[in-house]
Scaffold this active site. Structure first.
Site, PDB file in Angstrom:
ATOM      1  N   THR A   1      -2.813   2.017  -8.089  1.00 19.72           N
ATOM      2  CA  THR A   1      -2.646   2.532  -8.605  1.00 19.72           C
ATOM      3  C   THR A   1      -2.700   3.411 -10.020  1.00 19.72           C
ATOM      4  O   THR A   1      -3.493   3.334 -10.826  1.00 19.72           O
ATOM      5  CB  THR A   1      -3.900   3.243  -7.716  1.00 19.72           C
ATOM      6  OG1 THR A   1      -4.461   2.202  -6.214  1.00 19.72           O
ATOM      7  CG2 THR A   1      -5.011   3.742  -8.264  1.00 19.72           C
TER       8      THR A   1
ATOM      9  N   GLU B   1       0.197  -7.067   2.855  1.00 11.26           N
ATOM     10  CA  GLU B   1       0.272  -6.855   4.439  1.00 11.26           C
ATOM     11  C   GLU B   1       0.095  -7.614   5.544  1.00 11.26           C
ATOM     12  O   GLU B   1       0.433  -8.651   5.859  1.00 11.26           O
ATOM     13  CB  GLU B   1      -1.246  -6.628   4.364  1.00 11.26           C
ATOM     14  CG  GLU B   1      -1.733  -5.419   3.088  1.00 11.26           C
ATOM     15  CD  GLU B   1      -3.485  -4.507   3.579  1.00 11.26           C
ATOM     16  OE1 GLU B   1      -3.721  -5.505   4.196  1.00 11.26           O
ATOM     17  OE2 GLU B   1      -3.283  -3.808   2.253  1.00 11.26           O
TER      18      GLU B   1
ATOM     19  N   SER C   1       0.707  -1.002   0.053  1.00  9.66           N
ATOM     20  CA  SER C   1      -0.085   0.074   0.371  1.00  9.66           C
ATOM     21  C   SER C   1       1.084   1.395   0.131  1.00  9.66           C
ATOM     22  O   SER C   1       1.486   1.613   0.674  1.00  9.66           O
ATOM     23  CB  SER C   1      -0.688  -0.020   1.565  1.00  9.66           C
ATOM     24  OG  SER C   1      -1.856   1.086   1.022  1.00  9.66           O
ATOM     25  N   GLY C   2       0.679   2.337  -1.152  1.00  9.52           N
ATOM     26  CA  GLY C   2       1.488   3.270  -0.873  1.00  9.52           C
ATOM     27  C   GLY C   2       2.861   3.593  -2.072  1.00  9.52           C
ATOM     28  O   GLY C   2       3.259   4.444  -2.425  1.00  9.52           O
TER      29      GLY C   2
ATOM     30  N   ASN D   1      -0.855   4.837   3.047  1.00  5.70           N
ATOM     31  CA  ASN D   1      -1.633   5.464   1.748  1.00  5.70           C
ATOM     32  C   ASN D   1      -2.571   5.855   1.955  1.00  5.70           C
ATOM     33  O   ASN D   1      -3.550   6.517   2.729  1.00  5.70           O
ATOM     34  CB  ASN D   1      -1.639   4.516   0.966  1.00  5.70           C
ATOM     35  CG  ASN D   1      -2.025   4.532  -1.133  1.00  5.70           C
ATOM     36  OD1 ASN D   1      -1.470   6.170  -0.938  1.00  5.70           O
ATOM     37  ND2 ASN D   1      -2.342   4.213  -1.323  1.00  5.70           N
TER      38      ASN D   1
ATOM     39  N   GLY E   1      -1.335  -5.215  -2.423  1.00  7.56           N
ATOM     40  CA  GLY E   1       0.000  -5.941  -2.601  1.00  7.56           C
ATOM     41  C   GLY E   1      -0.246  -7.259  -0.685  1.00  7.56           C
ATOM     42  O   GLY E   1      -1.044  -6.764   0.211  1.00  7.56           O
TER      43      GLY E   1
ATOM     44  N   SER F   1      -5.918   4.243  -1.158  1.00  5.72           N
ATOM     45  CA  SER F   1      -5.219   2.696  -1.027  1.00  5.72           C
ATOM     46  C   SER F   1      -6.729   2.138  -1.288  1.00  5.72           C
ATOM     47  O   SER F   1      -7.795   2.393  -1.066  1.00  5.72           O
ATOM     48  CB  SER F   1      -5.204   2.667   0.421  1.00  5.72           C
ATOM     49  OG  SER F   1      -5.234   0.540   0.452  1.00  5.72           O
ATOM     50  N   SER F   2      -6.244   1.824  -2.326  1.00  4.74           N
ATOM     51  CA  SER F   2      -7.710   1.123  -2.939  1.00  4.74           C
ATOM     52  C   SER F   2      -7.908  -0.352  -1.778  1.00  4.74           C
ATOM     53  O   SER F   2      -7.606  -0.873  -1.899  1.00  4.74           O
ATOM     54  CB  SER F   2      -7.011   0.047  -4.386  1.00  4.74           C
ATOM     55  OG  SER F   2      -6.815   1.414  -5.082  1.00  4.74           O
TER      56      SER F   2
END
Length: 1485
Positions: free
Chosen positions: A117, A393, A112-113, A163, A391, A166-167
């Protein structure tokens, strides 16, 4: 430091790093990390590892990397030829799909980050650029695919700790293409939306973006949904973060609305969507309290009641039903139906479950709506899938969502490892080398642990969810019992509900507290019934009824099982496609630019499998070099193999055998070396270069010693030379004396001959001068006598006309005096007869006395009145109304006085008989007559004084007229200013003639100003007329007062006589003034402004069009067609008519002539004609409306008091006529709208033809530029060996540059032949040279193989060819050579920008000696300076843009081209025979 952790450093690596890490000589973790850090420091965020792209998040905007110019550069470029970029991966997938007909997929992963995206957006944008349809009306598929991102981000993205965007769901975009490679359909698949975030948010994270966007919506939308600030809602105020830095929620809300419009969501559906979102916010604010019964609950307060009603209103359902659905449950048994209430905690859980259900179904509806709107192509056989998924985590507390996410990454990692191993095998197979099996890490045991049936974690979780009495503790104990000795499963020591799984990226500990609740995918029956009976069709459609469900109990379904099925389908799709991998890396955890954390990035590279791919590569042959690169670097180890006699592969084999290396492999195009063999070759190479340096020193010392010996020998020779020179000087002196004597004799004889010739010449000149002077005097005398005769004749005729005028004037005065004397004698006779009667004399006396007093008073009053009137006339125009009011008041007072005088006169008349009766007849009548006569004489004296007073009044009037003249001068100055303003407006109209609408606006403004001036002058005229009317009324009243008594008739006669004598003094009466100016006014009013347009017959137009459609050629350097068109249009007065078809036919003829874009000769011919015709029209046409302003004003003012001043003013002349030398046959006309439109169309044709010629030349030289930027590699290899064929090869290579010069000469000859103005030729070549500069410079920056020593000399030689051409064609080349400043400076390393200089320095390499000429210290200094400049620069783009605009305007053409007349051009043969075109025939004087 341990020696095992020390790795060798590659000294040959460029200072800016390598773009593909497989090119590193030493492929290990520190080398990979150092290469990424060096490239990240200069904003090179993309790096290859074979076919894998590593993208490091810069945390800043880099717009120059993603503009249209960059997409054009990567379009069709082979993979790896240009710098690493996300566009290169997308282009490789697209080209593989087109060429091989196989579907491809792009997998974007990272934590994330890391920028997944944004990377996905760039991929979809580039694919839309490649497969989009230009010029299609309406919403295209690619536009809907791109605009689906903002919609899905608004409802599926949120701020997390790592992020800001974040999605919280996985996304796989499947883009479908037709057989032509165009996008024909698309589908979006989503995975595992995080539903729990709707109700639970931890600080400092945020909920989904759509809630905050709706709270920041415009006021009318918030009032419609009854929304307040975000901190007022329970689902949002659990965190203190409400806004994001640099994000305007209001703008994002409007952007989301626009995106919904593009993807096909109607306005009604949009309103329903945001009503559902607002209902979820209100639903979260419903709180519960304990009820009266046990385990019951009720609404807590009125605030909760308000939010309940608002939720029901927004969902369009019954508020009571909503309340019952939240706090009650219905249980169906075989015997009865039982309704039970829930406690406050269970009611809150029910509320949150309803909110999560509604939001998840809303998100699924959005995805289905987008897919239905975009549509899928059932005939498509090729797709490109873009996977944007979460990704790996690992947090402090990991729940069911992290378990599913890491399960997904395990599946993708297995796919990645298999693909990398497969690529390595394909590389060895492609090169046909012997290889053995390479081991790689297989995570199949972890996948079996999670998904195996039966006995996997997901299967055990579904089994636990089936039993109502299962808890998270029983589920955890079941896991401990099932996997007690599994090497991937561990039980923490201090926890009863946690378990640890050893993933490929590390160990992760999961808390099983909420696994069971989050795995259950069911809808409460009461909630389903509530939403299905909603009056809103949208809300009712979110949860469709299930026909199989007959009971009131909730039906269970597993999220884990459904997610496992989706993941299995995804892997099947990926296995059926050719994958491409992009690994996104987050450089730091503070989300700021220019921070590179080594440990964090190394961990991400391990988690992403990048280091595993490198390890697999190292296990085989980590160092790979092409034959050419290997020979360029290690050719010095065996110079004998570079003589060009042997093959490249054989040469590489000979070098390796000579060095005694073992274990290497030689493929078809590359050399494969084992680990450590590159270092051994570098050491041998350093020894060879050191030995060569020592040889160079030895040769240098030998050269110095020989130079000293040669110096001594030269000194001895100098001494001998001096001695011989002294002897030779003596011999030379004797010879010189003899030559001097001969020279003196020659000069003396020449002097004597010259003197005699000069005397003869002087005599001839004197004689000629005398004769010419005599002839000049005779001519001057004749001209002087002729001029004197003309002057005498003009003076005599003037004297005769003046004498005749004076005689007429004198006769008129004599006649007037005689008539007035006769009338006066008659009046005197009547007075004498009346004086004989005593009563009549008395009455006459009394009346005369009264009249004398009255005349005296009237004279004084009249003098004062005249003085006031003259003063009022001298004031400004703005005070005229006040003066008029004052005059009206004076007129009223005069009327009152006149009325009084009339009454007094009537009384006197009535009293006169009585006085006569009362006075007795006296004897002394004679004495009275004498006294009356004396009084009459006194009255005459008074009349003389009255005349003097009138004379003084006349002087005052002349002074007032002088003041009026001054005012007229001021008015003239103001008129001049107005005329200058009009001229300025006219020039502006001429400049803006290409935009007719703007010209119309300017004309309207000019007409409005004219109307305002006319209205102001009309008001002045009206006031002046009123003043004249008042004066005439006063005069008539005065005459009436004077003529009331029969004895006062002599006074008006005298007054009339006085006024009639005014012309003798040079003044006139008002009537005479009107008679004087009335003819002028009549002429102005009746004279026509425009002459009628001559009618044109169709035959003449057809003849003209047929004539100009042919190539008429040129005459006297001017295009005949343009001159013929101009003369015909001017003669027919086509510019001055409101409607004509001749312009449209000419435009159609020109358009049809330039339809063939490849005919440069025809394009140049019409470029010359259009430019010449446009120049003639520029100096001929003027905007209509400006010329009629001044005459209209003069006509309106001709009858006013300023008529004399207006008539004396002359129209100002335009300054352009005095500054420009315009031929006599060119005159200005007032152009109507068709003429101005025709001029605008000609301008457009000029720009179009110019652009076509320029683009044709660009197309012709573009293929040659690709050959001119880089010399072939074979030439560079031969150059190292010092072959004698190098000069021959260089001459052959110059052929490309000479072809460009030949093209330039060809186009120059075509334009010169067609007499194209030199100004336009210079502009063409300036833009062409700018295009050459852009193409060569951008290729130099994007291709490292071009930044070499030999290639620089090759480009420099080509530039010398262009410079020679510019010098040879200096008149037409102009400043074209200056346009090549970037490529010239890059070759010479001169004044480039810091970004461009740094990039060239890092990419430059000396292919001749295999060394880098720029030191590392200089490069480090430039990198620091570039980093500082990049923080302040607006754009850090180092590429150039090609300017394809038109570099000139109509004014530039007018100022740079010489205006030539068209009168000396003869008519063509086709028109000369026609009688209607006789005006075109040139008649020499």
């Amino acid at each position: 430091m341990e020696t095992s952790k020390v790795y060798p450093k590659d000294e040959e690596t460029p200072a800016g790093g390598v773009d593909d890490m497989t090119k590193l000589s030493y492929l290990h973790e520190p080398g990979v990390l150092h290469n990424l850090a060096v490239r990240y420091s200069v904003n090179e965020i993309y790096t290859y590892t074979g076919n894998i792209l590593i993208a490091v998040n810069p945390f800043q905007k880099l717009p120059h990397l993603y503009d249209c110019h960059m997409m054009e550069q990567y379009k069709g470029a082979p993979f790896g030829e240009l710098s690493p970029h996300v566009f290169a991966v997308a282009d490789a997938a697209y080209r593989a799909m087109i060429n091989e007909g196989k579907s491809n997929s792009i997998l974007v992963s990272g934590e994330s980050g890391a920028g997944k995206t944004e990377t996905t957006k760039m991929l979809m944008r580039y694919l839309a650029y490649l497969g989009g349809r230009s010029g299609v009306e309406g919403r295209t598929v690619e536009q809907q695919v791109l605009e689906s991102n903002p919609v899905l981000e608004a409802f599926g993205n949120a701020k997390t700790v790592r992020n800001n965007n974040s999605s919280r769901f996985g996304k796989f975009v499947e883009i479908q293409f037709d057989k032509n490679g165009k996008i024909s359909g698309a589908a979006i698949r989503t995975y595992l939306l995080e539903r729990s975030r709707v109700c639970q948010v931890s600080d400092p994270e945020r909920n989904y973006h759509c809630f905050y966007l709706l709270c920041a919506a415009p006021q009318e939308d918030r009032e419609k949904y009854k929304l307040d600030s975000p901190d007022k809602y329970h689902y949002l105020n659990q965190s203190n973060c409400y806004k994001l830095d640099g994000v305007d929620d209001t703008e994002e809300y409007l952007a989301t609305r626009r995106a919904m419009d593009i993807v096909g969501i109607s306005a009604e559906d949009q309103d329903a969507i945001f009503r559902v979102v607002a209902a979820i916010l209100h639903l979260g604010n419903i709180n519960f309290a304990k009820g009266e019964e046990v385990d019951s609950s009720v609404l807590k307060d009125e605030r909760s009641r308000f939010h309940l009603n608002m939720t029901a209103e927004l969902l369009k359902c019954d508020a009571r039903s909503l309340e019952d659905a939240l706090i009650k449950r219905v249980m169906v048994t075989p015997e009865e139906v039982i309704t039970r209430t829930l406690d406050p905690e269970s009611a809150a859980v029910s509320r949150d479950a309803l909110a999560k259900t509604i939001y998840s179904r809303l998100f699924d509806w959005l995805v289905d709506k987008i897919n239905n709107s975009i549509g899928q192509d059932p005939t498509s056989k090729s797709i490109i899938g873009v996977l944007d998924i979460y990704g790996f985590e690992s947090f402090k507390f990991n729940s069911f969502e992290q378990f599913c996410i890491n399960f997904t990454n395990e599946k993708l990692q297995q796919h990645f490892n298999q693909h990398v191993f497969k690529m390595e095998q394909e590389e060895y197979t492609k090169e046909e080398i012997n290889w053995s099996y390479i081991e790689f890490v297989d995570n199949q045991d972890v996948l079996d642990l999670i998904e195996k049936k039966p006995g996997g974690i997901i299967a055990l979780l579904d089994e636990a969810c089936m039993f109502p009495k299962s808890t998270h503790e029983t589920f955890a104990q079941k896991l401990y019992q099932t996997f007690p000795k599994h090497r991937r499963f561990q039980k923490p020591k201090l926890s009863r509900t946690s378990f640890t799984i050893a993933h490929y990226a590390g160990e992760v500990t999961y808390q099983a507290d909420q696994f069971l609740d989050k795995n259950k995918d069911y809808v409460v029956a009461e909630h389903q019934e509530l939403l299905q009976v909603s009056k809103c069709p949208f809300v009712a459609a979110l949860i469709p009824p299930n026909p199989e469900e007959t009971s009131k109990q909730s039906k269970f379904s597993s999220i884990g099982a459904r997610f496992k099925l989706q993941l299995q389908q995804l892997m099947e799709t990926l296995n059926s496609t050719e994958p491409h991998y992009i690994r996104c890396v987050k450089p730091n955890n503070v989300l700021k630019p220019a921070i590179f954390e080594n440990a964090n990035i190394l961990n991400q590279l391990r988690c992403g499998g990048v280091l595993e791919a490198i390890r697999i590569s190292c296990a085989g042959y980590p160092t790979r070099r092409t034959f050419v690169d290997f020979l360029l670097r290690f050719g010095v180890l065996a110079p004998e193999v570079l003589d060009g006699k042997c093959d490249e592969k054989v040469a590489c084999q000979m070098i390796l055998d000579k060095m005694g290396l073992k274990g290497y492999q030689i493929g078809k195009t590359k050399v494969f070396l084992r680990a450590g063999q590159m270092a051994e070759l570098d050491a041998r190479r350093a020894e060879v270069l050191g030995s060569a340096a020592r040889k160079i020193q030895r040769r240098g010392r030998t050269c110095i010693a020989r130079r000293e010996f040669i110096a001594l020998r030269d000194a001895a020779i100098q001494i001998q030379t001096w001695c011989r020179g002294v002897l030779a000087c003596k011999v030379h002196e004797e010879l010189q004396r003899q030559a001097a004597a001969i020279k003196i004799q020659t000069d003396f004889r020449r002097y004597v001959a010259r003197k005699s010739y000069a005397r003869l010449q002087f005599s001839a000149v004197v004689l000629q001068t005398g004769l010419r002077a005599m002839d000049a005097r005779n001519i001057f005398r004749f001209q002087k006598e002729n001029k004197a005769a003309i002057i005498i004749q003009s003076r005599v005729r003037c004297h005769m006309a003046y004498s005749y005028y004076k005689s007429l004037q004198k006769a008129a005065l004599v006649t007037q005096c005689s008539w007035r004397r006769r009338v006066a004698r008659g009046e005197l006779r009547k007075l004498k007869m009346a004086a004989r009667e005593t009563g009549a004399l008395k009455e006459a006396k009394d009346k005369l006395e009264k009249r004398v007093e009255e005349l005296t008073y009237r004279l004084q009053f009249e003098g004062q009145l005249r003085k006031k009137i003259e003063e009022e006339k001298g004031q400004e125009i703005t005070k005229l109304q006040e003066a008029l009011q004052a005059m009206k008041m004076q007129v009223e007072e005069a009327d009152a006085r006149i009325v009084k005088e009339r009454e007094a006169a009537k009384k006197a008349i009535e009293e006169a008989p009585r006085v006569v009766k009362e006075v007795p007849v006296m004897v002394e009548d004679t004495q009275k007559v004498e006294s009356l006569t004396a009084e009459v004489e006194n009255l005459e004296v008074l009349l003389e004084t009255e005349k003097e007073a009138a004379e003084e009044a006349r002087k005052a009037c002349s002074e007032s007229e002088a003041r009026n003249a001054e005012l007229a001068k001021k008015l003239k100055v103001s008129d001049d200013n107005i005329n200058q303003l009009k001229e300025f407006v006219q020039r502006m109209e001429e400049k803006l003639s290409n935009a007719e609408s703007e010209a119309q606006v300017l004309r309207q403004k000019s007409l409005e100003m004219t109307h305002k001036l006319s209205s102001a002058e009309a008001e002045i005229q009206e006031m002046t007329q009123k003043l004249s009317k008042a004066e005439s009324e006063i005069r008539s009243l005065r005459q009436q007062a004077l003529t009331m008594t029969p004895t006062a008739k002599s006074a008006p006669v005298r007054s009339k006589t006085m006024v009639q004598r005014i012309p003798q003094n040079g003044h006139m009466q008002n009537g005479e003034a009107r008679n004087l100016f009335s003819p002028v006014t009549a002429v102005d009013d009746n004279s026509p402004l425009d002459r009628p347009q001559k009618s044109l017959n169709e035959k003449q137009q057809d003849m003209l069009i047929r004539c100009i459609s042919q190539n008429l050629g040129f005459g006297k350097g001017k295009p005949i067609a343009a001159c013929v068109m101009y003369k015909c249009l001017l003669h027919w007065k086509s510019f001055e008519v409101e409607k004509t078809s001749i312009f449209d036919r000419i435009v159609q003829t020109i358009g049809s002539a330039i339809e063939v874009q490849d005919n440069n000769n025809m394009l140049a011919y019409w470029l010359s004609n259009t430019s010449t015709l446009l120049l003639l029209l520029q100096h001929t046409l003027k905007a209509a409306g400006a010329a009629g302003i001044v005459p209209q004003r003069r006509r309106s003012m001709s009858t006013s008091i300023f008529a004399r001043m207006a008539s004396l003013r002359a129209p100002p002349q335009s300054p352009l006529n005095s500054l420009l030398s315009i031929p006599n046959d060119i005159r200005q006309v007032e152009a109507k709208y068709p003429a101005l439109l025709f001029k605008q169309q000609l301008t457009a044709f000029l720009e179009k033809i110019y652009g076509m010629i320029r683009d044709n030349l660009k197309k012709e030289i573009s293929p040659l530029l690709g050959l001119c930027i880089q010399a072939p590699r074979t030439a560079r290899v031969l150059m190292k060996g010092g072959s004698h064929t190098y000069a021959v090869d260089q001459e052959a290579l110059k052929a490309h540059w000479q072809s460009i010069v030949k093209s330039l000469d060809n186009y120059l000859e075509i334009m010169k032949t067609n007499y194209v103005p030199p100004f336009l030729i210079r502009k063409v070549f300036s833009q062409i040279f700018s295009f050459i500069n852009v193409q060569l410079f951008n290729s130099l920056l994007l291709r490292r193989e071009c930044c070499s020593f030999s290639n620089g000399e090759y480009v420099k030689a080509g530039l010398a060819e262009l410079e020679h051409w510019c010098d040879a064609s200096k008149e037409y080349a102009g400043s074209a050579w200056d346009e090549l400043k970037h490529i010239r400076q890059s070759v010479e390393f001169l004044a480039l920008s810091i970004q461009q200089l740094y990039r060239i320095s890092t990419m430059y390499w000396d292919d001749k000696y295999g060394t880098h000429t720029v030191s590392s210290d200089v490069i480090s200094s430039m990198r620091i300076q570039m980093t500082e400049d990049a923080n302040n620069a607006v754009s850090s783009s180092f590429l150039l843009d090609d300017d394809s605009s038109i570099p000139f305007s109509l004014d530039d053409i007018s100022s740079s081209m010489q205006l030539l007349g068209a009168s000396d051009i003869d008519a063509p043969e086709l028109l000369r025979e026609h009688s209607g075109f006789q005006f075109l025939i040139h008649h020499p004087e």
